[in-house]
Each structure stands twice: as structure tokens, then as C-alpha cells.
Write an enzyme that holds these catalytic residues in place. Structure first.
Site, PDB file in Angstrom:
ATOM      1  N   LEU A 110       0.834  -1.197   0.000  1.00  0.00           N
ATOM      2  CA  LEU A 110       0.000   0.000   0.000  1.00  0.00           C
ATOM      3  C   LEU A 110       0.869   1.248   0.000  1.00  0.00           C
ATOM      4  CD1 LEU A 110      -2.754   1.527   0.406  1.00  0.00           C
ATOM      5  CD2 LEU A 110      -2.305   1.351   2.862  1.00  0.00           C
TER       6      LEU A 110
ATOM      7  N   GLN B 120       1.165   8.617  -4.179  1.00  0.00           N
ATOM      8  CA  GLN B 120       1.118   7.799  -5.386  1.00  0.00           C
ATOM      9  C   GLN B 120       1.560   8.598  -6.614  1.00  0.00           C
ATOM     10  OE1 GLN B 120      -2.813   6.052  -5.621  1.00  0.00           O
ATOM     11  NE2 GLN B 120      -2.609   4.998  -3.660  1.00  0.00           N
TER      12      GLN B 120
ATOM     13  N   GLN C 148       4.443   8.748  -7.875  1.00  0.00           N
ATOM     14  CA  GLN C 148       5.765   9.354  -7.682  1.00  0.00           C
ATOM     15  C   GLN C 148       6.890   8.316  -7.774  1.00  0.00           C
ATOM     16  OE1 GLN C 148       5.914  12.027  -4.197  1.00  0.00           O
ATOM     17  NE2 GLN C 148       3.674  12.063  -4.217  1.00  0.00           N
ATOM     18  N   GLY C 149       6.549   7.099  -8.161  1.00  0.00           N
ATOM     19  CA  GLY C 149       7.558   6.051  -8.288  1.00  0.00           C
ATOM     20  C   GLY C 149       7.934   5.394  -6.983  1.00  0.00           C
TER      21      GLY C 149
ATOM     22  N   GLU D 200       1.209 -12.951  -3.855  1.00  0.00           N
ATOM     23  CA  GLU D 200      -0.083 -13.525  -3.493  1.00  0.00           C
ATOM     24  C   GLU D 200      -1.214 -12.793  -4.199  1.00  0.00           C
ATOM     25  OE1 GLU D 200      -1.311 -14.835   0.707  1.00  0.00           O
ATOM     26  OE2 GLU D 200      -2.296 -12.889   0.486  1.00  0.00           O
TER      27      GLU D 200
END
Length: 278
Positions: free
Chosen positions: A98, A104, A106-107, A132
């Protein structure tokens, strides 16, 4: 490196810490992290931090407050379960990952997964690194990072990609990157597309047939299972339903699966072309 609102370069520092559930007070902190997981990851479940085989990779942004004090902001985390493999090996499985929405694009997910890879690839106890039930987003992340890393392997050199998926590719990817055969084959297809002239009908057809040959494996297995059941005189309703897919329907489904993969692969290649390390 990132940009501020005025367009000027601004250095930002991110750090990753690895721990298990036995670290004092981490169990309580994990509960706070998992509250975000339940919001942002479909079908997410709570983990048992007392199981010593869980390892947690947690990312923070280190910054200075207005008073000049050092502080850390939670960015995201990933949970990895170290499955035992007889007699003294293990197969780490990335179970959850997560990155909070403000961080997010931004690599940072790439950096977090790369940190996990780097930790296990140098561990002689590790046989292979697995994942998984990946979501579509994580599958894209994994394909990107694995493709980027395989580009540095001798066996995945451009002049070898058009020769087909060879044993050397599987062996080098497993030895150096702890990659499964299935994922190595998938990465091979992505990188082969990269060196394929899609406007050349013959060249693209070779690529398409190579991918479809892999996609067709489950159908061939199904046909083999049906023939075996018929020899044993099985005649159940389920068997009759299974045999209803004729050759034309199978080809249509194969083509649909190929087109979906082709679109996904192009997205990965576009990202590879734009990639610059943090």
C-alpha cells in the site's frame, strides 16, 4: 526528486525500515497501518504479527517541521511472508502493498518493491520470490520492475529475445533475480514485444503465435484430461459441459486473451521508456 508548485526541483527523502511483529510497540503501529489497508485494498485481511515469518517493509518521508525538528510521515508499507522450503530454504511471498494516495504516482511503489527484491535476492536461502493474488495495479507494478531488471541480464539481450523463451533465460532470472519460471516467461514476452516491429506482419505474427502458444497450454491440458476421463467412461453432466467449447470458441477466447495482454504489455513498455530512477 519531485517538483513543488512553482516548478522548481525540490529534494525529498524517503526511508524504508524492515521489521517483524516482535519489535516492541510495532504490533500497535501495524494496526494503524492496516486500517488504511482495509480502506484502499479490496479483500484485504488483517495479519498476525506474532508469526515470525511475517516481515514488514515500511516507508516514511523524512522531513523537518517548521520548528526545524526531524519528523517522519507514513507513506506506505508491504508485508512479506517467508514460506519455509525444505530443508533450509524459503520462498518469500509479497502479500500486501500500500502507498497512500498523496504519495502515489511518484515512483515510490517501484522503490518499495525494489527494496524487497534487493533484500531477498542477496539471501542464499531464498529459492524464488512470489506474489499472493496480485491486483491489476500490483501486477502492472511487478511486470514493470521485473522487466526493468531483466533488461540487464545477458540472456534477455535484444538479439536473443527473438529466438524464443530459452532455458538460459529461466535459469539466469531464477539465479540472479529469484524469479519464477512463469514470471520470467511473462517478462520475456514483454521484452520481446519491445524489439518486435509491430508493423511487420511476419515479425508480429511470430510474436503473437509465441504468446498464444503459452495461453493455449491450459486448453491442451483440459483436452488431455477430458480424453482420459472418457477412456475411463466418465459421462457426467460436468464433463458434457466442458466438451461444449468447440475449436472456434477456443480461438475466439485465445484472441481476446492475447489482445488484453498485448494492451497491458504496451502499457508496461511505455512506462519503461519514460522511467527515470528516483
Amino acid at each position: 526528486m519531485s517538483k513543488n508548485s512553482n516548478g522548481h526541483s525540490m529534494e525529498r527523502t524517503f526511508e524504508i525500515f524492515v521489521t517483524d511483529g516482535n519489535v516492541t510497540k510495532f504490533s500497535e503501529y501495524l494496526k494503524n497501518m492496516e486500517s488504511f489497508t482495509l480502506w484502499f485494498i479490496d479483500a484485504a485481511s488483517l495479519l498476525d504479527p506474532t508469526d515470525e515469518r511475517w516481515k514488514f517493509y515500511t516507508m516514511f518521508e523524512k522531513y523537518r517541521t517548521s520548528e526545524g525538528n526531524k519528523s517522519y510521515a507514513f507513506v506506505g508499507y508491504s508485508a512479506v511472508y517467508e514460506f519455509y522450503s525444505y530443508p533450509d530454504k524459503m520462498r518469500p511471498r509479497v502479500a500486501q502493498m500500500l502507498i497512500l494516495p498523496p504519495f502515489q504516482k511518484q515512483g515510490l511503489a517501484v522503490e518499495l518493491l525494489s527494496a524487497i527484491y534487493n533484500a531477498y535476492r542477496t539471501d542464499t536461502r531464498v529459492l524464488e520470490i512470489t506474489v499472493e493474488d496480485p491486483s491489476d495495479d500490483f501486477e502492472g507494478l511487478r511486470d514493470f520492475v521485473d522487466s526493468r531488471d531483466c533488461m540487464g541480464l545477458t540472456s534477455f539481450a535484444p538479439d536473443k529475445l527473438k529466438l524464443g523463451f530459452i532455458d538460459e533465460m529461466e535459469e539466469e532470472a531464477k539465479k540472479r533475480l529469484k524469479m519464477t519460471k512463469r514470471q520470467a516467461r511473462r517478462v520475456y514476452e514483454i521484452l520481446r514485444l519491445r524489439v518486435t516491429n509491430v508493423n511487420d506482419e511476419v515479425e508480429f505474427k511470430k510474436f503473437r503465435l509465441s504468446v498464444k502458444e503459452r495461453l493455449n497450454i491450459p486448453y491442451k491440458k483440459q483436452e488431455s484430461d477430458i480424453k482420459r476421463m472418457m477412456r475411463r467412461q466418465f459421462n457426467t453432466t460436468e464433463l458434457q459441459k466442458v466438451t461444449q467449447m468447440d475449436d472456434a470458441s477456443r480461438k475466439i477466447e485465445l484472441e481476446s486473451n492475447f489482445q488484453n495482454l498485448y494492451t497491458h504489455y504496451k502499457t508496461i513498455l511505455h512506462r519503461l521508456d519514460r522511467y527515470t530512477p528516483c
